[in-house]
Write a protein that holds these residues in place. Structure first.
Motif, PDB file in Angstrom:
ATOM      1  N   VAL A   1       0.809  -1.224   0.000  1.00 22.20           N
ATOM      2  CA  VAL A   1       0.000   0.000   0.000  1.00 22.20           C
ATOM      3  C   VAL A   1       0.846   1.280   0.000  1.00 22.20           C
ATOM      4  N   PRO A   2       1.802   1.425   0.934  1.00 26.42           N
ATOM      5  CA  PRO A   2       2.583   2.669   0.920  1.00 26.42           C
ATOM      6  C   PRO A   2       3.363   2.857  -0.384  1.00 26.42           C
TER       7      PRO A   2
ATOM      8  N   TYR B   1       0.727   2.640  -8.761  1.00 23.98           N
ATOM      9  CA  TYR B   1      -0.707   2.867  -8.557  1.00 23.98           C
ATOM     10  C   TYR B   1      -1.466   2.410  -9.799  1.00 23.98           C
TER      11      TYR B   1
ATOM     12  N   TYR C   1      -1.695  -1.368  -9.792  1.00 25.45           N
ATOM     13  CA  TYR C   1      -2.716  -1.801  -8.828  1.00 25.45           C
ATOM     14  C   TYR C   1      -4.116  -1.625  -9.417  1.00 25.45           C
ATOM     15  N   GLN C   2      -4.324  -0.501 -10.091  1.00 25.60           N
ATOM     16  CA  GLN C   2      -5.625  -0.270 -10.737  1.00 25.60           C
ATOM     17  C   GLN C   2      -5.873  -1.311 -11.834  1.00 25.60           C
TER      18      GLN C   2
ATOM     19  N   ILE D   1      -7.153  -4.493 -10.103  1.00 22.12           N
ATOM     20  CA  ILE D   1      -8.486  -4.521  -9.492  1.00 22.12           C
ATOM     21  C   ILE D   1      -9.601  -4.115 -10.464  1.00 22.12           C
TER      22      ILE D   1
ATOM     23  N   ARG E   1     -13.763  -4.718 -10.429  1.00 20.22           N
ATOM     24  CA  ARG E   1     -14.672  -3.581 -10.260  1.00 20.22           C
ATOM     25  C   ARG E   1     -15.686  -3.550 -11.390  1.00 20.22           C
TER      26      ARG E   1
ATOM     27  N   ARG F   1     -19.706  -3.225 -11.260  1.00 22.12           N
ATOM     28  CA  ARG F   1     -20.337  -2.073 -11.923  1.00 22.12           C
ATOM     29  C   ARG F   1     -21.455  -2.555 -12.853  1.00 22.12           C
TER      30      ARG F   1
ATOM     31  N   ASP G   1     -20.018   4.419  -8.638  1.00 24.13           N
ATOM     32  CA  ASP G   1     -18.703   4.354  -7.991  1.00 24.13           C
ATOM     33  C   ASP G   1     -18.836   4.354  -6.472  1.00 24.13           C
TER      34      ASP G   1
ATOM     35  N   MET H   1     -20.161   0.974  -5.245  1.00 21.70           N
ATOM     36  CA  MET H   1     -19.119  -0.059  -5.208  1.00 21.70           C
ATOM     37  C   MET H   1     -18.266   0.075  -3.949  1.00 21.70           C
ATOM     38  N   ALA H   2     -17.959   1.324  -3.567  1.00 17.58           N
ATOM     39  CA  ALA H   2     -17.163   1.531  -2.346  1.00 17.58           C
ATOM     40  C   ALA H   2     -17.955   1.118  -1.109  1.00 17.58           C
TER      41      ALA H   2
END
Lengths: 202, 202
Positions: free
Chosen positions: B116-117, B126, B129-130, B133, B137, B141, B160, B163-164
Motif C-alpha cells: 500500500v505505501p 498505482y 494496482y488499478q 483490481i 470492479r 459495476r 462508484d 461499489m465503495a
C-alpha cells in the motif's frame, strides 16, 4: 497498560522537564524506526534507546516494555478523536466517518498498512490494535445507539455491522485509494447518506 | 502490458514445456521474495532470476520488465474472478462482495498490505494496482447498472460510490480484521442487505 498515558498532550514549552523531552524523543524514535520499515518483531528497546539517545533504563522507567511503548507511539499517530456535537445523528456520523483512517502524523501512511500482517499473526498485537481503535469505535457505537433510541435509525439495527458499513468505504478510499474517481473531501457525507438511505429503489 | 497473460491457467501436466515450468518458477520466486518482506523497489530481476534458478534472459524473453512480471505475479494471488449468474442483482452482489479481499494464495496476506505505501508513492505502481483490481470492479459495476436498469436499484445511484459502500466493509473485516465480533462467513450477505436497505427507519 492503564498507567500509560499519551505524551502527545505534553506542553511544548522550552521549560518542560527533561523527562518529558526524553519521553517524546523515545516515542519519535519508535515511530521513525517503524516508518523506516522495521517490523514490530524486529524492533528492540536497544535500537529505540540508541536512536533516541537515551539509556534503556530511561525507557523502562516510563514503559513496562515494548508493547506499552508501541501502544503510546501508535496512538500519537492518530491524534485526538473528534467530539460529536450530539444534535443530529447524521451530522455526528459524518464527523466520525471523516476521522476514519485519518492520522495527524504522515508517518502513519508508511507504518500502519505494513503492521497488518504482523497484527494478524500475533494475538498480543491484535489486542494492541483493538486497544487503539476501540475508543473511536465506541464513539460511533454511541451515536448509532442514540439514533436507534430516537427512532431515526431502524429499531433492528445491528450496531457492529452498521459501524463496518460506515467505516469500511472510508478506509478503502483513504488508505487504499481504491478508486481514483471518488472525491475524498465530500466522501464522508456521501458515505453516510448512502448507507442511511440504502441503494434499493422505493 | 497487453501481451502479458497470466500463467495461472497453464495446464499442470508433467508433460508441459520447459518454458512454462520456467515461467511458473519465475512467478513463484517473485511472490516468495515479496512475501519475505522485499519491497517492489528493492526487488530486482537479478534476485528473481537467482531465486528461480534461471538466467535473466529467460525472464526478459517472457516479460518486458519488472512491472510486467509483477502484474502477472500479483494477479495469480487473486485467482479467477467469480461469474455472476445474472438472475438476481442481490445474489450477484453477494457473490462479488464475497470475493472482495479474497485471495487463493496465502502469501497475499503478507504481500498486499505492505504494498500500500509503495503503491501510493509511485504513480506507475498505482496504475499497476488499478490494472489488477479494475476487472473485478467492472463485474460489480455491470451488476449495479443492471439493477438500475431493471428498477431494483435507485435511478439516481452513484455507481462508484455504491461499489465503495459494498466493497469497503469486506476489506475492513477480511484484510484488517477490524472487528472481532463480526462473522466473516455470513458477512457478504449481511453487507449487501444492509447497504441495499439502508440504516434509516422508515
Amino acid at each position: 497498560m492503564s498507567d500509560v498515558t499519551s505524551t502527545a498532550d505534553a506542553p511544548r514549552s522550552p521549560g518542560r522537564p527533561r523527562s518529558v523531552r526524553a519521553d517524546e524523543a523515545i516515542v519519535q524514535a519508535t515511530l521513525d524506526l517503524l516508518a523506516e520499515g522495521n517490523s514490530i518483531e524486529a524492533l528492540s528497546i536497544e535500537a529505540i534507546a540508541a536512536r533516541a539517545g537515551v539509556g534503556k533504563a530511561t525507557i523502562y522507567r516510563r514503559w513496562s516494555g515494548k508493547d506499552a511503548l508501541l501502544l503510546d507511539a501508535l496512538r500519537t499517530l492518530k491524534g485526538t478523536p473528534p467530539e460529536p456535537a450530539g444534535h443530529s445523528v447524521r451530522d455526528d456520523l459524518v464527523l466520525l466517518v471523516g476521522a476514519v483512517g485519518h492520522n495527524v502524523d504522515p508517518r502513519a501512511a508508511k507504518i500502519m498498512p505494513c503492521l497488518v500482517p504482523e497484527v494478524n499473526r500475533s494475538p498480543d498485537h491484535y489486542q494492541l490494535y483493538q486497544t487503539i481503535i476501540e475508543p473511536r469505535r465506541r464513539l460511533m457505537r454511541d451515536v448509532l445507539r442514540r439514533g436507534v433510541a430516537s427512532g431515526e435509525l431502524r429499531a433492528d439495527l445491528d450496531i457492529d455491522l452498521a459501524m463496518a458499513l460506515l467505516s469500511g468505504p472510508m478506509v478503502l478510499q483513504r488508505v487504499l485509494r481504491w478508486h481514483p474517481e471518488l472525491d475524498d473531501r465530500i466522501l464522508p457525507e456521501r458515505i453516510v447518506d448512502g448507507v442511511l438511505e440504502g441503494l434499493r429503489a422505493r
